[in-house]
Design a protein around this motif. Structure first.
Motif: not given
Length: 129
Positions: A7, A43, A76, A78, A88-90
Motif C-alpha cells: 500500500c 487482508s 483488497e 487500503q 480501497k484498491k485491489d
C-alpha cells in the motif's frame, strides 16, 4: 520509517515476508524480504484462508510482490490518501506469495501474543530457580 510494499504506507516497522521473485532466483536462492503493514498482511491472510486455492477466484496477471506472471488472487488493500482518507484498491498476489504471507502472519501473531516469542524470558526465569 519504511514503506509497506503493497500500500505504500510509511510506518516505523513492517512485517517481513520472504518471497521468491523468479528473476532473482539465482542471485537470491533463499528469496528476498518484502515488508507489509499489518493491514495488508491481514487482508492477504484473509484471501489465503478464504480461497483454499480455489481456481475460480484466481485470474491471470502479475504478482505485486514477486512480479511473477500467472495465476493471481485479488487482495483488497487500503491506500492512504490525503484528500479522501483511504482508497480501497485491489492488488494481486500469486499463491506462493500468499503462502509466504500466511507463514509470516502466523509467526507475527505468535510473537505478538507471546511477548516477541524469542524464548529468552523463559530461559532467564529458569536459570534463577
Amino acid at each position: 520509517m519504511t514503506d509497506c510494499d503493497l500500500c505504500g504506507r510509511g510506518i516505523p516497522t513492517v512485517i517481513p515476508v520472504r518471497v521468491n521473485p523468479p528473476l532473482l532466483k539465482f542471485a537470491y536462492p533463499e528469496g528476498v524480504w518484502k515488508g507489509l503493514c499489518e493491514t495488508c498482511l491481514d487482508s492477504a491472510q484473509k484471501v489465503h484462508m478464504g480461497n483454499d486455492k480455489n481456481e475460480l477466484s484466481c485470474r491471470k496477471g502479475k504478482c505485486a510482490l514477486c512480479q511473477e506472471k500467472g495465476r493471481v488472487f485479488a487482495v483488497e488493500i487500503q491506500i492512504p490518501d490525503f484528500s479522501q482518507g483511504v482508497v480501497k484498491k485491489d492488488k494481486t498476489l500469486c499463491s506462493r506469495c500468499l503462502k509466504a504471507v500466511d507463514e509470516s502472519y502466523i509467526k507475527y501473531k505468535r510473537e505478538e501474543i507471546g511477548g516477541h516469542g524469542h524464548g529468552h524470558e523463559h530461559e532467564h526465569e529458569q536459570s534463577k530457580h
